[in-house]
Design a protein around this motif. Structure first.
Motif, PDB file in Angstrom:
ATOM      1  N   VAL A 271      66.396  52.732  29.151  1.00 36.27           N
ATOM      2  CA  VAL A 271      65.765  53.114  30.420  1.00 36.27           C
ATOM      3  C   VAL A 271      64.334  53.594  30.170  1.00 36.27           C
ATOM      4  O   VAL A 271      63.399  53.228  30.895  1.00 36.27           O
ATOM      5  N   VAL A 272      64.156  54.405  29.131  1.00 36.79           N
ATOM      6  CA  VAL A 272      62.814  54.911  28.819  1.00 36.79           C
ATOM      7  C   VAL A 272      61.888  53.766  28.432  1.00 36.79           C
ATOM      8  O   VAL A 272      60.728  53.707  28.860  1.00 36.79           O
ATOM      9  N   TYR A 273      62.375  52.820  27.621  1.00 33.25           N
ATOM     10  CA  TYR A 273      61.558  51.676  27.240  1.00 33.25           C
ATOM     11  C   TYR A 273      61.176  50.844  28.468  1.00 33.25           C
ATOM     12  O   TYR A 273      60.071  50.281  28.529  1.00 33.25           O
ATOM     13  N   ALA A 274      62.079  50.766  29.441  1.00 32.40           N
ATOM     14  CA  ALA A 274      61.778  50.031  30.670  1.00 32.40           C
ATOM     15  C   ALA A 274      60.634  50.709  31.432  1.00 32.40           C
ATOM     16  O   ALA A 274      59.742  50.043  31.974  1.00 32.40           O
ATOM     17  N   ILE A 275      60.650  52.049  31.440  1.00 32.63           N
ATOM     18  CA  ILE A 275      59.560  52.788  32.091  1.00 32.63           C
ATOM     19  C   ILE A 275      58.252  52.550  31.351  1.00 32.63           C
ATOM     20  O   ILE A 275      57.187  52.363  31.966  1.00 32.63           O
TER      21      ILE A 275
END
Length: 540
Positions: free
Chosen positions: A471-475
């Motif tokens: 999720v963080v990498y997607a952000i």
């Protein structure tokens, strides 16, 4: 209720006579130095950082809480009286505050700034006490892969929203990461980037880096752009507010707090965007719209409250994750680390007396700030008349003295000069300072988390991916790709408040004398942040 119980214990620590004295001295020094032209809160904290070396860690951090708030109030004073914001977050204060001062209402502008800072700081610190323990409890369950992803988000977010371009932001981050790598590799024991210099084997002291980049670099940059004509200081009486002023200010104080704290509390936050949003909000809601641009008190009350609430909110990621979101928070992190303490999820469990004493001291420092500075405003105004040649010579002297006192090593003085020259060149070519200092501080910890994650997975890259980190990498990917994505977003999707904020930043930059400020780069950075949020047809 546990948070309130711990907070009461923190007041027991902060209210001792010695710690009260430290809080008082911190506020006094922070305001006295922060009020000088060209010196923002980050530079104030960096300059005074070495003075706390002889104190115990609790007393030192309590003193820094006072310096923190005192420096911020000093920055608003220069914005109002000199139209010279010490940082980009104070630009809006200069827009309306200086107009008030020039129309004979300097006392009212200073009063609403001081009281608004007190109200916002008190409410935001209470929210900090309630939110931070919960965030810390959740962060304990975070894996090394997740920690690395969060630090990567902090790197990318800060570099993407600061500076005149992303390339410059990434370049500044690269400089900081390179400085942070100097020393001995903790895994292999090999020296890195020491060039055969034995004094560099242990790395560069973060205090030296912070003082060099902020204080020395800013002093050299400002001295190179001094104006020959004397400073025109507007006379100030004792700050006071009429009933009408209170009626027009109390709602902006509360709205500013509500806007500022959430922005400060997220790991990629900051104070520039919320202060401009607060200004636009107050302009829309005000019954005195005709006064905006000519000295509207709401235009000072709201942004100043927002700025202080954002500062208190910024302590949430600082204390719970060890991630600074502003330049001032980065210097405070350096101060905490200089005592061998690492902010993070375990801080509330390992150092409860320290962390709750610090939070309690924020309440005390905020109250001392109000009680001390309202009657002393005319005194601070007189300090603005100090010749700048004396001022910046003094800054260089105390910076050198502080750098030497850190380790009693003359080599640190050469490092200070070299890093100060680097800070000067970064300002010359438009590279923001915050990504560099964050790279220096967080770089080694990001490397450590990366290595731990890979060791757990026996070197498999898949060890860097789990549900939270994905999720963080997607952000991160969204932040990096947003300039491309926004070209395909309908214009009406962008809130009109951002469009109006962009216009206000243009007004501040071109029509309110801010080009004479030593922080014109910060003003331009803030303007460009809104330019990117404002979906124009290709002209950004």
């Amino acid at each position: 209720m546990d948070a309130f119980t711990e907070l009461i214990g923190g007041f027991g620590t902060a209210l001792t006579p010695t710690n009260l004295l430290y809080a008082f001295i911190g506020v006094l020094l922070g305001t006295a130095i922060g009020v000088l032209p060209g010196i923002g809160p980050a530079m104030t904290v960096a300059l005074l950082l070495p003075l706390t070396r002889g104190l115990d860690v609790t007393g030192a951090l309590i003193m820094f809480a006072g310096i923190y708030y005192g420096g911020m109030y000093g920055g608003s004073t220069t914005s109002i009286l000199l139209n010279t914001p010490g940082e980009s977050a104070s630009v809006v204060t200069a827009v309306e505050g200086n107009k008030m001062a020039r129309s004979g209402r300097a006392a009212q502008a200073l009063a609403t700034a001081a009281i608004g800072s007190f109200v916002a700081g008190t409410i935001a610190t209470l929210l900090l006490a309630l939110v931070a323990p919960t965030v810390a409890d959740l962060a304990v369950e975070v894996s090394p892969a997740d920690n690395f992803a969060i630090m990567l988000l902090a790197f990318i977010a800060v570099t993407s929203v600061l500076g005149s371009s992303r390339i410059r932001g990434l370049a500044a981050l690269g400089i900081g990461l390179a400085i942070g790598l100097i020393g001995i590799d903790p895994t292999s024991g090999q020296q890195r980037l020491t060039f055969g210099i034995g004094e560099l084997a242990e790395g560069i002291d973060v205090v030296v880096v912070a003082v060099g980049l902020f204080a020395v670099g800013e002093a050299l940059w400002t001295a190179a752009h001094l104006r020959r004509k004397p400073i025109d200081v507007i006379p100030v009486g004792n700050p006071r507010m009429s009933r009408s002023d209170f009626q027009r200010s109390w709602k902006p104080w509360l709205r500013g707090t509500a806007i500022g704290f959430p922005f400060g509390a997220v790991p990629a936050g900051g104070a520039e965007i919320p202060t401009f949003l607060s200004y636009v909000t107050e302009k829309r809601l005000s019954k005195h719209k005709e006064e905006f641009g000519h000295g509207a008190i709401e235009g000072v009350a709201g942004p100043e409250a927002t700025n202080n609430a954002s500062a208190a909110g910024g302590l949430v990621p600082l204390l719970t994750l060890g991630i600074p979101t502003t330049a001032t928070a980065a210097v405070m992190l350096a101060a905490i680390q200089s005592y061998g303490i690492e902010p993070g999820p375990q801080l509330f469990d390992n150092e409860p007396e320290l962390v709750w004493g610090l939070i309690a001291s924020l309440f005390i420092g905020n109250a001392v700030l109000l009680l001390l500075n309202l009657p002393l405003a005319p005194v601070w105004a007189r300090l603005l008349r100090i010749p700048r040649s004396y001022l910046y010579a003094g800054i260089l002297f105390f910076s050198s003295l502080g750098a030497y006192a850190s380790n009693a090593n003359t080599f640190d003085l050469f490092l200070l000069l070299a890093i100060g020259a680097l800070g000067f060149m970064m300002r010359r070519y438009g590279l923001p300072i915050l990504p560099a200092i964050i790279g220096v501080i967080l770089g080694p910890f990001a490397e450590q988390e990366l290595r731990q994650a890979l060791q757990i997975s026996n070197g498999a890259v898949s060890g860097l991916f789990d549900p939270m980190s994905v999720v963080v990498y997607a952000i991160v990917a969204l932040i990096m790709l947003w300039p491309l994505v926004r070209r395909f977003v309908p214009r009406k999707v962008v809130p009109s408040v951002l469009e109006e904020a962009t216009h206000e930043i243009e007004e501040a930059h071109h029509h309110h004398g801010l080009t004479d400020s030593v922080s014109v780069a910060g003003t331009t950075e803030a303007r460009r942040r809104f330019d990117r949020a404002h979906d124009t047809e290709g002209d950004g």
